[in-house]
Design a protein around this motif. Structure first.
Motif, short mmCIF file in Angstrom:
data_model
loop_
_atom_site.label_atom_id
_atom_site.label_comp_id
_atom_site.label_asym_id
_atom_site.label_seq_id
_atom_site.Cartn_x
_atom_site.Cartn_y
_atom_site.Cartn_z
N ARG A 76 -10.10 3.84 -10.67
CA ARG A 76 -9.53 2.62 -10.11
C ARG A 76 -10.63 1.84 -9.40
O ARG A 76 -11.63 2.40 -8.99
CB ARG A 76 -8.43 2.96 -9.10
CG ARG A 76 -7.25 3.66 -9.72
CD ARG A 76 -6.24 3.96 -8.67
NE ARG A 76 -6.80 4.90 -7.71
CZ ARG A 76 -6.10 5.74 -6.99
NH1 ARG A 76 -4.79 5.75 -7.09
NH2 ARG A 76 -6.66 6.54 -6.14
N SER A 132 1.65 -9.34 -8.35
CA SER A 132 1.63 -7.97 -8.86
C SER A 132 2.16 -7.99 -10.28
O SER A 132 3.01 -8.82 -10.63
CB SER A 132 2.50 -7.05 -7.99
OG SER A 132 3.87 -7.36 -8.14
N THR A 134 2.21 -5.42 -14.21
CA THR A 134 1.79 -4.28 -15.00
C THR A 134 1.10 -4.84 -16.23
O THR A 134 1.68 -5.63 -16.98
CB THR A 134 2.99 -3.41 -15.41
OG1 THR A 134 3.65 -2.96 -14.22
CG2 THR A 134 2.53 -2.21 -16.23
N THR A 142 -1.35 -0.45 -16.63
CA THR A 142 -2.07 -0.42 -15.36
C THR A 142 -1.40 -1.40 -14.42
O THR A 142 -1.24 -2.58 -14.76
CB THR A 142 -3.55 -0.83 -15.55
OG1 THR A 142 -4.14 -0.01 -16.56
CG2 THR A 142 -4.33 -0.68 -14.25
N ASP A 143 -0.99 -0.92 -13.25
CA ASP A 143 -0.47 -1.82 -12.23
C ASP A 143 -1.64 -2.49 -11.54
O ASP A 143 -2.58 -1.82 -11.11
CB ASP A 143 0.36 -1.05 -11.20
CG ASP A 143 1.67 -0.55 -11.79
OD1 ASP A 143 2.17 -1.16 -12.75
OD2 ASP A 143 2.19 0.46 -11.29
N GLU A 164 -6.69 -2.38 -8.62
CA GLU A 164 -5.93 -1.42 -9.43
C GLU A 164 -5.43 -0.26 -8.57
O GLU A 164 -4.82 0.66 -9.09
CB GLU A 164 -6.81 -0.88 -10.56
CG GLU A 164 -7.16 -1.90 -11.61
CD GLU A 164 -7.99 -1.31 -12.74
OE1 GLU A 164 -8.56 -0.21 -12.58
OE2 GLU A 164 -8.08 -1.96 -13.79
N TYR A 165 -5.73 -0.30 -7.28
CA TYR A 165 -5.22 0.73 -6.38
C TYR A 165 -3.72 0.50 -6.17
O TYR A 165 -3.26 -0.64 -6.20
CB TYR A 165 -5.93 0.66 -5.03
CG TYR A 165 -7.25 1.40 -4.99
CD1 TYR A 165 -7.36 2.61 -4.32
CD2 TYR A 165 -8.38 0.88 -5.60
CE1 TYR A 165 -8.57 3.28 -4.26
CE2 TYR A 165 -9.59 1.54 -5.55
CZ TYR A 165 -9.68 2.75 -4.88
OH TYR A 165 -10.88 3.42 -4.84
N PRO A 166 -2.95 1.56 -5.90
CA PRO A 166 -1.52 1.38 -5.63
C PRO A 166 -1.30 0.47 -4.41
O PRO A 166 -2.17 0.39 -3.53
CB PRO A 166 -1.01 2.80 -5.34
CG PRO A 166 -2.03 3.71 -5.93
CD PRO A 166 -3.34 2.98 -5.86
N TRP A 167 -0.15 -0.19 -4.37
CA TRP A 167 0.18 -1.08 -3.27
C TRP A 167 0.06 -0.36 -1.93
O TRP A 167 -0.59 -0.84 -1.01
CB TRP A 167 1.58 -1.66 -3.47
CG TRP A 167 1.99 -2.63 -2.41
CD1 TRP A 167 2.93 -2.42 -1.44
CD2 TRP A 167 1.47 -3.94 -2.19
NE1 TRP A 167 3.04 -3.53 -0.64
CE2 TRP A 167 2.14 -4.48 -1.08
CE3 TRP A 167 0.49 -4.71 -2.82
CZ2 TRP A 167 1.88 -5.75 -0.58
CZ3 TRP A 167 0.24 -5.98 -2.33
CH2 TRP A 167 0.92 -6.48 -1.22
N THR A 171 -4.27 -1.15 -1.55
CA THR A 171 -4.20 -2.60 -1.74
C THR A 171 -3.60 -3.32 -0.54
O THR A 171 -4.19 -4.28 -0.03
CB THR A 171 -3.42 -2.94 -3.02
OG1 THR A 171 -4.11 -2.36 -4.15
CG2 THR A 171 -3.30 -4.43 -3.22
#
Length: 184
Positions: A76, A132, A134, A142-143, A164-167, A171
């Motif tokens: 990521r 945001s 996908t 990739t989210d 690309e890090y999770p919320w 992020t």
């Protein structure tokens, strides 16, 4: 027994504070500080060389990029790009709604981006917006998150953030803590 629980809780709090710490980097004439809420051993920073380009109208534009890359096999990354447009005059202030429109125009009709959402958001004490979505490519999803804002100290400077890090895994914390300042 209560004393042991209090001491244990204090040790855990100290360990957490020791691992997740604010970070900063210099790119060109700018200092970027942030805290993604993760231990610094979990990522590394890369600063790219400045890139000079010219707009269609002949104005000079400089871009300064900073990358935060994951040390795990997840690969990521986050990108922080500072864009300075030398238009010879101050540019108009861009509102959060304007930034949201720019993001919407880029992604809403992109078939590779599903589950798209956007909203206005204060970033670095400035009006901005975040989207945001996908991203789907070759059946891999990739989210991703994309944010834009204009600095409060110079209307000719905008900041773009891509993650690309999770919320809740870097992020959001970056958006809450990022601060860009011009040195000197």
């Amino acid at each position: 027994m209560k004393m042991v629980a209090l001491i244990s809780a204090a040790i855990v709090c100290l360990q957490i504070a020791a691992f997740a710490a604010p970070d900063s980097a210099t790119t060109g004439p700018y200092n970027v500080s942030f805290d993604i809420g993760l231990p610094q051993d979990d990522y590394y920073l890369t600063v790219s060389d400045p890139m000079e380009t010219e707009t269609l109208g002949g104005d000079k534009r400089m871009e300064y990029s900073l990358y935060i890359r994951d040390n795990s096999s997840l690969n990521r990354f986050m990108m922080i790009k500072i864009k300075h447009l030398d238009a010879g005059k101050d540019l108009p202030i861009v509102t959060g709604s304007d930034w949201e429109y720019i993001l919407d125009s880029a992604y809403e009709n992109d078939p590779a981006c599903i589950n798209y959402f956007s909203d206005k958001r204060t970033i670095d004490s400035a009006d901005g917006a975040v989207a945001s979505m996908t991203h789907v490519e070759d059946s891999k999803t990739t989210d991703i998150y994309h944010a834009l804002y204009q600095t409060t100290f110079d209307s000719n400077i905008s900041v773009e953030i891509f993650s690309e890090y999770p919320w809740d895994g870097g992020t959001l914390q970056l958006l809450k803590t990022i601060h860009v300042e011009k040195m000197g």
